[in-house]
Scaffold this motif. Structure first.
Motif, mmCIF file in Angstrom:
data_model
loop_
_atom_site.group_PDB
_atom_site.id
_atom_site.type_symbol
_atom_site.label_atom_id
_atom_site.label_comp_id
_atom_site.label_asym_id
_atom_site.label_seq_id
_atom_site.Cartn_x
_atom_site.Cartn_y
_atom_site.Cartn_z
ATOM 1 N N LEU A 135 26.277 69.529 18.742
ATOM 2 C CA LEU A 135 26.326 68.035 18.295
ATOM 3 C C LEU A 135 25.965 67.662 16.985
ATOM 4 O O LEU A 135 26.685 66.907 16.383
ATOM 5 C CB LEU A 135 25.016 67.218 19.358
ATOM 6 N N VAL A 136 24.909 68.335 16.465
ATOM 7 C CA VAL A 136 24.548 68.117 15.034
ATOM 8 C C VAL A 136 25.746 68.494 14.119
ATOM 9 O O VAL A 136 26.024 67.794 13.094
ATOM 10 C CB VAL A 136 23.250 68.655 14.431
ATOM 11 N N PHE A 137 26.280 69.764 14.214
ATOM 12 C CA PHE A 137 27.200 70.157 13.262
ATOM 13 C C PHE A 137 28.568 69.414 13.681
ATOM 14 O O PHE A 137 29.461 69.578 12.535
ATOM 15 C CB PHE A 137 27.455 71.641 13.142
ATOM 16 N N SER A 138 28.871 69.127 14.787
ATOM 17 C CA SER A 138 30.076 68.345 14.890
ATOM 18 C C SER A 138 30.116 67.015 14.249
ATOM 19 O O SER A 138 30.780 66.470 13.594
ATOM 20 C CB SER A 138 30.151 68.012 16.540
ATOM 21 N N ALA A 139 28.879 66.401 14.288
ATOM 22 C CA ALA A 139 28.702 65.013 13.717
ATOM 23 C C ALA A 139 28.562 65.282 12.256
ATOM 24 O O ALA A 139 29.302 64.407 11.357
ATOM 25 C CB ALA A 139 27.187 64.369 14.190
ATOM 26 N N VAL A 140 28.137 66.374 11.489
ATOM 27 C CA VAL A 140 28.004 66.506 10.297
ATOM 28 C C VAL A 140 29.155 66.827 9.745
ATOM 29 O O VAL A 140 29.799 66.431 8.799
ATOM 30 C CB VAL A 140 26.924 67.598 10.054
ATOM 31 N N GLY A 141 30.211 67.797 10.400
ATOM 32 C CA GLY A 141 31.353 68.143 10.133
ATOM 33 C C GLY A 141 32.478 66.865 10.168
ATOM 34 O O GLY A 141 33.198 66.571 9.006
ATOM 35 N N GLY A 145 34.104 65.376 6.728
ATOM 36 C CA GLY A 145 35.507 65.345 6.690
ATOM 37 C C GLY A 145 35.938 64.024 6.566
ATOM 38 O O GLY A 145 37.084 63.663 5.677
ATOM 39 N N THR A 146 35.496 62.934 7.004
ATOM 40 C CA THR A 146 35.915 61.538 6.743
ATOM 41 C C THR A 146 35.404 61.093 5.342
ATOM 42 O O THR A 146 36.303 60.405 4.663
ATOM 43 C CB THR A 146 34.966 60.833 7.654
ATOM 44 N N ALA A 147 34.443 61.825 4.703
ATOM 45 C CA ALA A 147 34.023 61.437 3.096
ATOM 46 C C ALA A 147 35.048 61.938 2.331
ATOM 47 O O ALA A 147 35.426 61.358 1.299
ATOM 48 C CB ALA A 147 32.578 61.861 3.049
ATOM 49 N N VAL A 148 35.718 63.229 2.873
ATOM 50 C CA VAL A 148 36.695 63.765 1.831
ATOM 51 C C VAL A 148 37.977 63.142 1.753
ATOM 52 O O VAL A 148 38.405 63.033 0.724
ATOM 53 C CB VAL A 148 36.643 65.409 2.110
ATOM 54 N N LEU A 149 37.994 62.714 3.268
ATOM 55 C CA LEU A 149 39.426 62.132 3.235
ATOM 56 C C LEU A 149 39.544 60.671 2.477
ATOM 57 O O LEU A 149 40.491 60.212 1.782
ATOM 58 C CB LEU A 149 39.937 61.745 4.498
ATOM 59 N N MET A 150 38.407 60.019 2.660
ATOM 60 C CA MET A 150 38.096 58.820 1.923
ATOM 61 C C MET A 150 38.402 58.804 0.371
ATOM 62 O O MET A 150 39.034 58.055 -0.035
ATOM 63 C CB MET A 150 36.877 58.219 2.299
#
Length: 236
Positions: A112-118, A122-127
């Motif tokens: 759960l933690v690493f899924s949320a962190v990933g 990924g969202t921040a990188v795309l933004m």
């Protein structure tokens, strides 16, 4: 740019959108926890519902259901050694081994933690870098794709460095399965043996179910009276 981000955050945290994402997360949790039902199927099942919604809630529902389904695939993989989604198949054995040692909550918590962190990373990188990445991807030719595929194939052997022969044999078995069907430049049937159902190749979901779920079910059927496994661990 900052004003656009603030406007986007205001749309996401709208009360109606929050309720929609909560419902979509529960739906994705159920779909991902059922072996054989993928995150893509969860999104496809949501399309008739989101068709009548506004664009922002519809996109939020589909993204939320997909993300939750990918995580919830770890639940049956951890508890039953049957990955709920293909994304969970990579570490099913390790998660199930932790469960047999009484560490199921740690395995699921880590997922759960690493899924949320990933997802957030990924969202921040795309933004920030989406336009640059899109421009870079447009310059990819057949040469770059060849070396990218070759790197992926070699990584399949390197991750099994303690048993390279096993990794190499598994790699060739995967290539053999991937060679079934019409997926070639000449569109010539390969390894179909005259079966029309194999013209489209072997899908990831049937392969995953056959490799994990069926073998686990057969194991329980053969051993009708398994010895009770008592897990004891000291609280730290």
């Amino acid at each position: 740019m900052s004003s656009a981000w603030m406007q986007a955050f205001a749309m996401v945290f709208d009360p109606y959108n929050i309720v929609v994402m909560l419902g979509a997360s529960l739906f994705g949790l159920f779909v991902g926890a059922v072996p054989g039902l993928t995150a893509t199927m969860a999104t496809a099942l949501l399309v008739p519902v989101t068709f009548f919604m506004a664009p922002i809630p519809a996109i939020a529902a589909m993204v939320t259901a997909t993300a939750m389904a990918i995580f919830s695939g770890d639940i049956p993989g951890c508890l039953l050694r049957m990955p709920g989604t293909p994304a969970s198949a990579a570490y099913t054995d390790e998660a199930y081994a932790m469960t047999k040692k009484g560490l199921a909550e740690i395995a699921l918590g880590a997922g759960l933690v690493f899924s949320a962190v990933g997802g957030l990373f990924g969202t921040a990188v795309l933004m920030v870098a989406a336009p640059t990445l899109a421009e870079f991807a447009l310059h990819f030719s057949s040469f770059e794709y060849f070396w990218l595929v070759l790197m992926g194939l070699t990584c399949a052997v390197f991750i099994s460095s303690d048993q390279p022969l096993k990794g190499l044999v598994t790699l060739f078995l995967g290539l053999l399965v991937a060679g079934v069907g019409l997926s070639n430049p000449a569109a010539f049937p390969r390894f179909t043996f005259g079966n029309a159902d194999l013209l489209g190749g072997i899908g990831m979901v049937p392969l995953m179910i056959g490799a994990f779920a069926v073998s686990e079910i057969i194991r329980y059927v053969v051993d009708t009276s398994p010895k009770a496994l008592i897990v004891r661990r000291e609280d730290r």
